[in-house]
Scaffold this motif. Structure first.
Motif, PDB file in Angstrom:
ATOM      1  N   HIS A 117     -17.108 -12.296 -24.972  1.00  0.00           N
ATOM      2  CA  HIS A 117     -16.431 -11.003 -24.912  1.00  0.00           C
ATOM      3  C   HIS A 117     -16.603 -10.213 -26.210  1.00  0.00           C
ATOM      4  O   HIS A 117     -16.701  -8.980 -26.175  1.00  0.00           O
ATOM      5  N   ASP A 118     -16.651 -10.893 -27.347  1.00  0.00           N
ATOM      6  CA  ASP A 118     -16.895 -10.195 -28.610  1.00  0.00           C
ATOM      7  C   ASP A 118     -18.266  -9.513 -28.594  1.00  0.00           C
ATOM      8  O   ASP A 118     -18.405  -8.362 -29.034  1.00  0.00           O
ATOM      9  N   LEU A 119     -19.261 -10.229 -28.100  1.00  0.00           N
ATOM     10  CA  LEU A 119     -20.605  -9.662 -28.014  1.00  0.00           C
ATOM     11  C   LEU A 119     -20.633  -8.490 -27.042  1.00  0.00           C
ATOM     12  O   LEU A 119     -21.196  -7.425 -27.341  1.00  0.00           O
ATOM     13  N   PHE A 120     -20.003  -8.666 -25.898  1.00  0.00           N
ATOM     14  CA  PHE A 120     -19.942  -7.595 -24.906  1.00  0.00           C
ATOM     15  C   PHE A 120     -19.226  -6.366 -25.465  1.00  0.00           C
ATOM     16  O   PHE A 120     -19.688  -5.228 -25.311  1.00  0.00           O
ATOM     17  N   ASP A 121     -18.104  -6.590 -26.134  1.00  0.00           N
ATOM     18  CA  ASP A 121     -17.324  -5.476 -26.673  1.00  0.00           C
ATOM     19  C   ASP A 121     -18.138  -4.657 -27.670  1.00  0.00           C
ATOM     20  O   ASP A 121     -18.012  -3.427 -27.728  1.00  0.00           O
ATOM     21  N   ALA A 122     -18.962  -5.320 -28.461  1.00  0.00           N
ATOM     22  CA  ALA A 122     -19.764  -4.598 -29.453  1.00  0.00           C
ATOM     23  C   ALA A 122     -20.768  -3.663 -28.793  1.00  0.00           C
ATOM     24  O   ALA A 122     -21.070  -2.586 -29.309  1.00  0.00           O
ATOM     25  N   HIS A 123     -21.279  -4.065 -27.648  1.00  0.00           N
ATOM     26  CA  HIS A 123     -22.295  -3.276 -26.950  1.00  0.00           C
ATOM     27  C   HIS A 123     -21.704  -2.269 -25.958  1.00  0.00           C
ATOM     28  O   HIS A 123     -22.425  -1.373 -25.495  1.00  0.00           O
TER      29      HIS A 123
ATOM     30  N   SER B 179     -26.421   2.530 -34.271  1.00  0.00           N
ATOM     31  CA  SER B 179     -25.979   2.152 -35.620  1.00  0.00           C
ATOM     32  C   SER B 179     -24.638   1.448 -35.581  1.00  0.00           C
ATOM     33  O   SER B 179     -24.371   0.544 -36.390  1.00  0.00           O
ATOM     34  N   ARG B 180     -23.777   1.835 -34.655  1.00  0.00           N
ATOM     35  CA  ARG B 180     -22.473   1.180 -34.515  1.00  0.00           C
ATOM     36  C   ARG B 180     -22.647  -0.255 -34.003  1.00  0.00           C
ATOM     37  O   ARG B 180     -22.012  -1.180 -34.512  1.00  0.00           O
ATOM     38  N   VAL B 181     -23.493  -0.423 -32.984  1.00  0.00           N
ATOM     39  CA  VAL B 181     -23.733  -1.760 -32.448  1.00  0.00           C
ATOM     40  C   VAL B 181     -24.345  -2.655 -33.525  1.00  0.00           C
ATOM     41  O   VAL B 181     -24.021  -3.845 -33.626  1.00  0.00           O
ATOM     42  N   ALA B 182     -25.218  -2.079 -34.350  1.00  0.00           N
ATOM     43  CA  ALA B 182     -25.924  -2.866 -35.360  1.00  0.00           C
ATOM     44  C   ALA B 182     -24.990  -3.483 -36.391  1.00  0.00           C
ATOM     45  O   ALA B 182     -25.359  -4.457 -37.058  1.00  0.00           O
ATOM     46  N   ARG B 183     -23.794  -2.972 -36.515  1.00  0.00           N
ATOM     47  CA  ARG B 183     -22.845  -3.568 -37.451  1.00  0.00           C
ATOM     48  C   ARG B 183     -22.425  -4.963 -36.993  1.00  0.00           C
ATOM     49  O   ARG B 183     -22.003  -5.783 -37.808  1.00  0.00           O
ATOM     50  N   PHE B 184     -22.544  -5.221 -35.689  1.00  0.00           N
ATOM     51  CA  PHE B 184     -22.195  -6.528 -35.132  1.00  0.00           C
ATOM     52  C   PHE B 184     -23.442  -7.299 -34.692  1.00  0.00           C
ATOM     53  O   PHE B 184     -23.502  -8.516 -34.848  1.00  0.00           O
ATOM     54  N   ASP B 185     -24.430  -6.576 -34.135  1.00  0.00           N
ATOM     55  CA  ASP B 185     -25.625  -7.202 -33.576  1.00  0.00           C
ATOM     56  C   ASP B 185     -26.841  -6.541 -34.216  1.00  0.00           C
ATOM     57  O   ASP B 185     -27.181  -5.394 -33.908  1.00  0.00           O
ATOM     58  N   LYS B 186     -27.520  -7.255 -35.110  1.00  0.00           N
ATOM     59  CA  LYS B 186     -28.623  -6.696 -35.882  1.00  0.00           C
ATOM     60  C   LYS B 186     -29.815  -6.297 -35.015  1.00  0.00           C
ATOM     61  O   LYS B 186     -30.704  -5.567 -35.475  1.00  0.00           O
ATOM     62  N   ARG B 187     -29.850  -6.746 -33.787  1.00  0.00           N
ATOM     63  CA  ARG B 187     -30.949  -6.352 -32.908  1.00  0.00           C
ATOM     64  C   ARG B 187     -30.934  -4.857 -32.622  1.00  0.00           C
ATOM     65  O   ARG B 187     -31.944  -4.287 -32.207  1.00  0.00           O
ATOM     66  N   ALA B 188     -29.808  -4.225 -32.837  1.00  0.00           N
ATOM     67  CA  ALA B 188     -29.696  -2.779 -32.620  1.00  0.00           C
ATOM     68  C   ALA B 188     -30.072  -1.977 -33.851  1.00  0.00           C
ATOM     69  O   ALA B 188     -30.058  -0.739 -33.817  1.00  0.00           O
ATOM     70  N   ASP B 189     -30.417  -2.661 -34.929  1.00  0.00           N
ATOM     71  CA  ASP B 189     -30.797  -1.966 -36.167  1.00  0.00           C
ATOM     72  C   ASP B 189     -32.258  -1.545 -36.049  1.00  0.00           C
ATOM     73  O   ASP B 189     -33.172  -2.274 -36.421  1.00  0.00           O
ATOM     74  N   VAL B 190     -32.474  -0.342 -35.520  1.00  0.00           N
ATOM     75  CA  VAL B 190     -33.829   0.143 -35.278  1.00  0.00           C
ATOM     76  C   VAL B 190     -34.315   1.076 -36.380  1.00  0.00           C
ATOM     77  O   VAL B 190     -35.408   1.629 -36.295  1.00  0.00           O
ATOM     78  N   GLY B 191     -33.498   1.275 -37.411  1.00  0.00           N
ATOM     79  CA  GLY B 191     -33.905   2.124 -38.521  1.00  0.00           C
ATOM     80  C   GLY B 191     -33.745   3.599 -38.195  1.00  0.00           C
ATOM     81  O   GLY B 191     -33.381   3.983 -37.083  1.00  0.00           O
ATOM     82  N   ALA B 192     -34.047   4.421 -39.152  1.00  0.00           N
ATOM     83  CA  ALA B 192     -33.931   5.875 -38.975  1.00  0.00           C
ATOM     84  C   ALA B 192     -35.017   6.375 -38.043  1.00  0.00           C
ATOM     85  O   ALA B 192     -36.170   5.946 -38.104  1.00  0.00           O
ATOM     86  N   ARG B 193     -34.651   7.296 -37.186  1.00  0.00           N
ATOM     87  CA  ARG B 193     -35.627   7.857 -36.250  1.00  0.00           C
ATOM     88  C   ARG B 193     -36.505   8.865 -36.961  1.00  0.00           C
ATOM     89  O   ARG B 193     -36.044   9.725 -37.693  1.00  0.00           O
TER      90      ARG B 193
END
Length: 314
Positions: A238-244, A297-311
């Motif tokens: 649920h923590d993972l789900f909540d982040a996404h 960027s918000r998701v990336a604070r919990f799940d680094k897979r969302a850290d896609v860098g600046a567009r």
């Protein structure tokens, strides 16, 4: 593979196009590899969010066959069509290519329980009794209401019905009812994989679903979530789900907008070269892209897979 035992995540594949509308084979290959690397247990191609109606028969066969050959995991192919002639032809072609089964959605003309059950009996006959098929239960799109009792009738009447793609909303009680039928012996066991972008997958697994069949742009997250639920790690799941959830909700907008979000995120993740849809389609406005980037960027604070860098600027 016996699809009645299917579990995990069957990713709904978007169809990658070049900006001019041509099929982008390199991106489609990259997406196939991405699903395997993300821990998916299967892939479904030519679904609603795969823009299947925009492909001609030769393109559909080519796309599905290429994915089947490359994936190395079961591939289910959507074969829904206005008439059974096209459904039969596409089914034969993809099964000859090695598909694990096909998915059939009901036409929106069906209204009564008997009409729905009768349609699937005819469809099962059209594709052949040896072809495993999935019932797509998606009333929000198809305007066909299938009660648990109707699904039980379809499952019991057709030995080659192996799975329900559950997308009813609200639908948690339906999952409980179907598993209740299995428990009391009035329905054989089938796999239940859930759609709706994964919007309710946190509790759907707890109600007895075997996993997800959806195209959320983070199939790797879905694989982790289903695994955590199976391991009894409820809070972690649920923590993972909540982040996404905020991004997942944004992607779940109906029609071409939701698909545009999905393709844009997959492009940002380096999977698709373009977020183009084949016409008629819709892209994201500059403001919508900024909102998606913010959510990533918000998701990336919990799940680094969302850290896609600046567009990069277009």
């Amino acid at each position: 593979m016996d699809l009645t035992q299917a579990k995990g995540v069957y990713a709904i594949a978007p169809t990658a196009f070049h900006e001019d509308g041509r099929l982008d084979e390199a991106s489609n290959d990259r997406y196939t590899d991405f699903c395997v690397e993300s821990g998916c247990t299967g892939i479904t191609v030519l679904g609603v969010m795969g823009e299947a109606p925009k492909l001609d028969m030769s393109e559909s066969v080519s796309l599905a066959s290429r994915m089947i050959k490359r994936a190395g995991i079961p591939v289910i192919v959507g074969v829904s069509a206005p008439g059974f002639a096209a459904m039969t032809s596409l089914t034969k072609a993809v099964m000859d290519a090695g598909a694990a089964g096909v998915m059939i959605a009901p036409p929106n003309t069906l209204r009564t329980d008997d009409q729905i059950v009768g349609y699937y009996a005819q469809a099962a006959e059209a594709i052949g009794a040896d072809v495993p098929f999935v019932v797509q239960d998606f009333p929000q799109t198809f305007s066909v209401i299938m009660t648990p009792g109707v699904i039980r009738r379809i499952v019991q009447a057709n030995p080659n019905c192996v799975m329900v793609k559950h997308e009813d909303w609200p639908g948690l009680e339906k999952i409980s009812a179907l598993r209740g039928f299995e428990k009391d012996g009035s329905m054989k066991h089938i796999s239940i994989l859930c759609g709706n972008g994964g919007l309710f997958i946190d509790f759907e697994c707890e109600r007895g679903a075997d996993g997800a069949m959806t195209g959320y742009a983070f199939p790797d997250m879905l694989s982790d979530l289903v695994r955590l639920q199976a391991e009894g790690k409820r809070d972690e799941a649920h923590d993972l789900f909540d982040a996404h959830l905020p991004l997942l909700r944004y992607e779940q907008q109906q029609g071409p907008t939701g698909l545009a979000v999905r393709k844009y995120v997959l492009m940002r993740r380096g999977v698709l070269a373009s977020d183009a849809q084949r016409r008629p389609g819709a892209g994201l406005s500059a403001k919508a892209r900024e909102e998606v980037d913010y959510l990533l960027s918000r998701v990336a604070r919990f799940d680094k897979r969302a850290d896609v860098g600046a567009r990069k600027a277009a």
